[in-house]
Scaffold this motif. Structure first.
Motif, PDB file in Angstrom:
ATOM      1  N   GLN A   1       0.916   3.679  10.391  1.00  0.00           N
ATOM      2  CA  GLN A   1       0.058   4.743   9.865  1.00  0.00           C
ATOM      3  C   GLN A   1      -0.186   4.556   8.368  1.00  0.00           C
ATOM      4  OE1 GLN A   1       2.398   8.116  11.395  1.00  0.00           O
ATOM      5  NE2 GLN A   1       0.533   8.756  12.466  1.00  0.00           N
ATOM      6  N   LEU A   2       0.814   4.119   7.633  1.00  0.00           N
ATOM      7  CA  LEU A   2       0.632   3.853   6.204  1.00  0.00           C
ATOM      8  C   LEU A   2      -0.443   2.791   5.978  1.00  0.00           C
ATOM      9  CD1 LEU A   2       4.293   3.876   4.860  1.00  0.00           C
ATOM     10  CD2 LEU A   2       2.411   5.269   3.985  1.00  0.00           C
ATOM     11  N   VAL A   3      -0.363   1.706   6.729  1.00  0.00           N
ATOM     12  CA  VAL A   3      -1.363   0.641   6.597  1.00  0.00           C
ATOM     13  C   VAL A   3      -2.739   1.177   6.971  1.00  0.00           C
ATOM     14  CG1 VAL A   3      -2.124  -1.595   7.500  1.00  0.00           C
ATOM     15  CG2 VAL A   3       0.265  -1.250   6.896  1.00  0.00           C
ATOM     16  N   ASP A   4      -2.802   2.014   7.998  1.00  0.00           N
ATOM     17  CA  ASP A   4      -4.077   2.603   8.414  1.00  0.00           C
ATOM     18  C   ASP A   4      -4.683   3.438   7.287  1.00  0.00           C
ATOM     19  OD1 ASP A   4      -6.105   3.111  10.404  1.00  0.00           O
ATOM     20  OD2 ASP A   4      -5.257   5.127  10.618  1.00  0.00           O
ATOM     21  N   VAL A   5      -3.883   4.281   6.645  1.00  0.00           N
ATOM     22  CA  VAL A   5      -4.370   5.109   5.537  1.00  0.00           C
ATOM     23  C   VAL A   5      -4.814   4.241   4.374  1.00  0.00           C
ATOM     24  CG1 VAL A   5      -3.655   6.776   3.760  1.00  0.00           C
ATOM     25  CG2 VAL A   5      -3.035   7.162   6.149  1.00  0.00           C
TER      26      VAL A   5
ATOM     27  N   ALA B   1     -10.617   3.503  -0.160  1.00  0.00           N
ATOM     28  CA  ALA B   1     -11.271   2.551  -1.069  1.00  0.00           C
ATOM     29  C   ALA B   1     -10.458   2.495  -2.358  1.00  0.00           C
ATOM     30  CB  ALA B   1     -12.693   3.001  -1.359  1.00  0.00           C
ATOM     31  N   GLY B   2      -9.820   1.387  -2.595  1.00  0.00           N
ATOM     32  CA  GLY B   2      -9.042   1.232  -3.811  1.00  0.00           C
ATOM     33  C   GLY B   2      -7.571   1.457  -3.585  1.00  0.00           C
ATOM     34  N   GLN B   3      -6.916   1.962  -4.603  1.00  0.00           N
ATOM     35  CA  GLN B   3      -5.470   2.133  -4.572  1.00  0.00           C
ATOM     36  C   GLN B   3      -5.112   3.598  -4.354  1.00  0.00           C
ATOM     37  OE1 GLN B   3      -4.276   0.457  -8.294  1.00  0.00           O
ATOM     38  NE2 GLN B   3      -4.724  -1.626  -7.668  1.00  0.00           N
ATOM     39  N   VAL B   4      -4.004   3.823  -3.649  1.00  0.00           N
ATOM     40  CA  VAL B   4      -3.564   5.175  -3.330  1.00  0.00           C
ATOM     41  C   VAL B   4      -2.228   5.429  -3.999  1.00  0.00           C
ATOM     42  CG1 VAL B   4      -3.004   6.791  -1.476  1.00  0.00           C
ATOM     43  CG2 VAL B   4      -4.705   5.008  -1.089  1.00  0.00           C
TER      44      VAL B   4
ATOM     45  N   VAL C   1       2.851  10.996   0.363  1.00  0.00           N
ATOM     46  CA  VAL C   1       4.001  11.799   0.794  1.00  0.00           C
ATOM     47  C   VAL C   1       3.589  12.989   1.664  1.00  0.00           C
ATOM     48  CG1 VAL C   1       5.931  13.235  -0.011  1.00  0.00           C
ATOM     49  CG2 VAL C   1       5.486  11.025  -1.086  1.00  0.00           C
ATOM     50  N   PRO C   2       2.570  13.774   1.305  1.00  0.00           N
ATOM     51  CA  PRO C   2       2.220  14.930   2.140  1.00  0.00           C
ATOM     52  C   PRO C   2       1.689  14.567   3.537  1.00  0.00           C
ATOM     53  CG  PRO C   2       1.120  15.057   0.002  1.00  0.00           C
ATOM     54  CD  PRO C   2       1.776  13.725   0.084  1.00  0.00           C
ATOM     55  N   LEU C   3       1.286  13.333   3.736  1.00  0.00           N
ATOM     56  CA  LEU C   3       0.720  12.919   5.017  1.00  0.00           C
ATOM     57  C   LEU C   3       1.774  12.668   6.093  1.00  0.00           C
ATOM     58  CD1 LEU C   3      -1.948  10.361   3.744  1.00  0.00           C
ATOM     59  CD2 LEU C   3      -2.308  12.761   4.379  1.00  0.00           C
TER      60      LEU C   3
ATOM     61  N   GLU D   1       0.737  -1.306  -7.767  1.00  0.00           N
ATOM     62  CA  GLU D   1       0.588  -1.429  -9.214  1.00  0.00           C
ATOM     63  C   GLU D   1       1.220  -0.185  -9.813  1.00  0.00           C
ATOM     64  OE1 GLU D   1      -3.131  -0.773 -12.090  1.00  0.00           O
ATOM     65  OE2 GLU D   1      -3.377  -2.466 -10.706  1.00  0.00           O
ATOM     66  N   ARG D   2       2.099  -0.371 -10.763  1.00  0.00           N
ATOM     67  CA  ARG D   2       2.762   0.775 -11.402  1.00  0.00           C
ATOM     68  C   ARG D   2       1.937   1.233 -12.602  1.00  0.00           C
ATOM     69  NH1 ARG D   2       7.032   2.461  -8.949  1.00  0.00           N
ATOM     70  NH2 ARG D   2       8.341   0.989  -7.860  1.00  0.00           N
ATOM     71  N   ARG D   3       1.778   2.557 -12.676  1.00  0.00           N
ATOM     72  CA  ARG D   3       1.113   3.183 -13.822  1.00  0.00           C
ATOM     73  C   ARG D   3       1.988   4.357 -14.237  1.00  0.00           C
ATOM     74  NH1 ARG D   3      -4.592   3.833 -10.913  1.00  0.00           N
ATOM     75  NH2 ARG D   3      -4.827   1.681 -10.276  1.00  0.00           N
ATOM     76  N   GLY D   4       2.747   4.146 -15.279  1.00  0.00           N
ATOM     77  CA  GLY D   4       3.672   5.185 -15.721  1.00  0.00           C
ATOM     78  C   GLY D   4       4.743   5.413 -14.673  1.00  0.00           C
ATOM     79  N   LEU D   5       4.897   6.655 -14.217  1.00  0.00           N
ATOM     80  CA  LEU D   5       5.902   6.996 -13.216  1.00  0.00           C
ATOM     81  C   LEU D   5       5.442   6.740 -11.797  1.00  0.00           C
ATOM     82  CD1 LEU D   5       7.155  10.414 -14.665  1.00  0.00           C
ATOM     83  CD2 LEU D   5       8.284   8.192 -14.825  1.00  0.00           C
ATOM     84  N   TRP D   6       4.160   6.535 -11.602  1.00  0.00           N
ATOM     85  CA  TRP D   6       3.603   6.456 -10.259  1.00  0.00           C
ATOM     86  C   TRP D   6       3.288   5.022  -9.837  1.00  0.00           C
ATOM     87  CZ3 TRP D   6       4.570  10.666  -7.835  1.00  0.00           C
ATOM     88  CH2 TRP D   6       4.606  11.868  -8.517  1.00  0.00           C
ATOM     89  N   ALA D   7       3.366   4.817  -8.545  1.00  0.00           N
ATOM     90  CA  ALA D   7       3.007   3.521  -7.966  1.00  0.00           C
ATOM     91  C   ALA D   7       1.767   3.724  -7.112  1.00  0.00           C
ATOM     92  CB  ALA D   7       4.150   2.980  -7.118  1.00  0.00           C
ATOM     93  N   TYR D   8       0.796   2.843  -7.265  1.00  0.00           N
ATOM     94  CA  TYR D   8      -0.454   2.899  -6.507  1.00  0.00           C
ATOM     95  C   TYR D   8      -0.475   1.732  -5.530  1.00  0.00           C
ATOM     96  CZ  TYR D   8      -2.004   6.440  -9.777  1.00  0.00           C
ATOM     97  OH  TYR D   8      -2.110   7.600 -10.499  1.00  0.00           O
ATOM     98  N   TYR D   9      -0.604   2.029  -4.248  1.00  0.00           N
ATOM     99  CA  TYR D   9      -0.513   1.031  -3.190  1.00  0.00           C
ATOM    100  C   TYR D   9      -1.882   0.665  -2.639  1.00  0.00           C
ATOM    101  CZ  TYR D   9       4.496   1.636  -3.190  1.00  0.00           C
ATOM    102  OH  TYR D   9       5.812   1.643  -3.560  1.00  0.00           O
ATOM    103  N   TYR D  10      -1.980  -0.569  -2.154  1.00  0.00           N
ATOM    104  CA  TYR D  10      -3.209  -1.052  -1.517  1.00  0.00           C
ATOM    105  C   TYR D  10      -2.858  -2.154  -0.528  1.00  0.00           C
ATOM    106  CZ  TYR D  10      -2.558  -4.612  -5.130  1.00  0.00           C
ATOM    107  OH  TYR D  10      -2.036  -5.592  -5.936  1.00  0.00           O
ATOM    108  N   VAL D  11      -3.719  -2.319   0.467  1.00  0.00           N
ATOM    109  CA  VAL D  11      -3.523  -3.348   1.496  1.00  0.00           C
ATOM    110  C   VAL D  11      -4.025  -4.688   0.966  1.00  0.00           C
ATOM    111  CG1 VAL D  11      -4.297  -4.130   3.789  1.00  0.00           C
ATOM    112  CG2 VAL D  11      -3.661  -1.756   3.434  1.00  0.00           C
ATOM    113  N   ILE D  12      -3.322  -5.743   1.304  1.00  0.00           N
ATOM    114  CA  ILE D  12      -3.771  -7.108   1.004  1.00  0.00           C
ATOM    115  C   ILE D  12      -4.518  -7.585   2.253  1.00  0.00           C
ATOM    116  CG2 ILE D  12      -3.048  -9.459   0.435  1.00  0.00           C
ATOM    117  CD1 ILE D  12      -0.457  -8.168  -0.725  1.00  0.00           C
ATOM    118  N   PRO D  13      -5.865  -7.588   2.234  1.00  0.00           N
ATOM    119  CA  PRO D  13      -6.645  -7.882   3.444  1.00  0.00           C
ATOM    120  C   PRO D  13      -6.310  -9.217   4.100  1.00  0.00           C
ATOM    121  CG  PRO D  13      -8.080  -7.173   1.656  1.00  0.00           C
ATOM    122  CD  PRO D  13      -6.707  -7.358   1.075  1.00  0.00           C
TER     123      PRO D  13
END
Length: 117
Positions: A50-54, A59-62, A68-70, A94-106
């Motif tokens: 489900q994570l990969v599906d989301v 479009a882009g990084q999440v 978490v709420p999903l 990719e880390r930005r400050g305290l947060w991590a932004y995830y994306y799929v490697i196609p």
């Protein structure tokens, strides 16, 4: 429809001699099979799938805070699943400050997808 099969008695074969020729041979080399098995194993968990599906649909990084709420799991559990997906090479972050932004490697899913079709 009746098929008449002729059964031949078994013949003893010499030690080390193969009993029969293989019907088919694998098209996938060992290293490719190991790589695809790692990806398939990582996708074998429902939450990871489900994570990969989301991530794939987005479009882009999440941001992990959006993920978490999903899911009905704690944030550390979700981070564990994301780490397993990163180790398998399916997603990256990719880390930005305290947060991590995830994306799929196609490209990570292309080989498995191509083989499955």
């Amino acid at each position: 429809m009746i098929v008449d099969l002729e059964l031949a008695p078994k013949q003893k074969r010499a030690a080390g001699e193969p009993c029969c020729e293989p019907v088919v041979y694998p098209d996938v080399e060992r290293h490719e099979a190991e790589r695809m098995a790692t990806i398939a194993k990582a996708l074998g968990d429902p939450i990871r799938l489900q994570l990969v599906d989301v991530l794939r649909k987005h479009a882009g990084q999440v941001c992990v805070c959006e993920l978490v709420p999903l899911f009905d799991v704690a944030q550390p559990t979700l981070s564990h699943h994301l780490r397993k997906l990163r180790e398998a090479g399916i997603v990256d972050c990719e880390r930005r400050g305290l947060w991590a932004y995830y994306y799929v490697i196609p490209e990570a899913l292309e080989e498995l997808s191509t083989w499955l079709t």
